[in-house]
Design an enzyme around this catalytic site. Structure first.
Site, PDB file in Angstrom:
ATOM      1  N   ASP A   9      39.781 136.090 -24.007  1.00 37.20           N
ATOM      2  CA  ASP A   9      39.296 135.524 -22.221  1.00 37.20           C
ATOM      3  C   ASP A   9      38.542 136.806 -21.403  1.00 37.20           C
ATOM      4  O   ASP A   9      39.455 137.731 -21.836  1.00 37.20           O
ATOM      5  CB  ASP A   9      39.102 134.136 -22.113  1.00 37.20           C
ATOM      6  N   ASP A 131      35.373 120.292 -23.951  1.00 35.88           N
ATOM      7  CA  ASP A 131      36.549 120.474 -22.946  1.00 35.88           C
ATOM      8  C   ASP A 131      37.150 118.362 -23.242  1.00 35.88           C
ATOM      9  O   ASP A 131      37.357 118.084 -22.316  1.00 35.88           O
ATOM     10  CB  ASP A 131      36.722 121.176 -22.478  1.00 35.88           C
TER      11      ASP A 131
END
Length: 242
Positions: A9, A131
């Site tokens: 990330d 998500d």
């Protein structure tokens, strides 16, 4: 053996991890995501999941130069997500070396655009990002919850040709509290032919074994690597052995 996909990330060009998607709970692990990617490749991993967290928050790709460095300096098969909102964004991701892109928010807010990309680039290059927070699909860097329920959302796009889904249980992400096994079992039971990529909460090799035993095809994991909870050499050997 379940497919193993380490994650990087990115915020401000650095390799970071958040807890439950909270940008205020950020830990920086390396100033060089490309160097981290090369370490994964050296251990025998073939895939890499890269998320542009700046892009997810800004609603357009920000860290394409970092993506380009990773794909130039390694032979990893990289899937990239975060901030892909326009034709220009998706073209930039592929031009920077992404083999696949993960798209979530646009599938909620602009389904026509997502279906167009699916047709143009092919199902093998598209990953639907799902998500989930309290059963609802979350968008825009997890800052907003939509009214979309998970299974009907998936069903609509599987009918449209989607084969790959990255499902993250937000309450688990970055917590090292174990994956949302029941959630993933529910998805696989409903759509047994789906290539489901589980994400969130992985804390140990035992968690990965549990996902494998549950029939989950693929898993993304990050924080457990950076916190030393998973020995990558042991995991790499396990993967090659099985």
């Amino acid at each position: 053996m379940i497919e193993l996909v380490p994650a990087i990330d990115i915020i401000d060009g650095q390799c970071v991890r958040l807890t439950k998607g909270d940008y205020a709970q950020k830990t920086v692990y390396s100033a060089s995501p490309a160097a981290v990617a090369k370490e994964f490749e050296a251990l025998g991993f073939k895939r890499l999941h890269v998320v542009d967290l700046d892009g997810a928050r800004s609603k357009h790709i920000v860290n394409d130069a970092v993506l380009k460095a990773i794909t130039t300096e390694t032979s990893l098969i990289v899937d990239f997500g975060g901030g892909i909102k326009t034709d220009e964004d998706i073209e930039k991701a592929f031009a920077s070396g992404a083999a696949m892109v993960t798209v979530g928010s646009i599938a909620v807010t602009r389904p026509d655009l997502f279906i167009g990309w699916l047709s143009r680039y092919g199902a093998e290059r598209m990953i639907l990002g799902a998500d989930v927070r309290q059963g609802k699909i979350s968008i825009n860097g997890w800052k907003e919850d939509s009214t979309e329920d998970l299974l009907p959302f998936l069903s609509r796009y599987i009918d449209a040709g989607v084969r790959n889904v990255l499902c993250t249980e937000i309450s688990k992400d970055g917590t090292l509290a174990g994956p949302a096994l029941q959630l993933y079992r529910t998805v696989i039971d409903a759509y047994p032919g789906l290539h489901l990529i589980a994400s969130g909460g992985v804390s140990s090799i035992d968690d990965i074994r549990a996902l494998d035993e549950a029939g989950i095809p693929s898993v993304v994991f990050g924080k457990a690597i950076y916190e030393g909870r998973i020995n990558l050499k042991e995991l790499s050997c396990l993967s090659q052995k099985e």
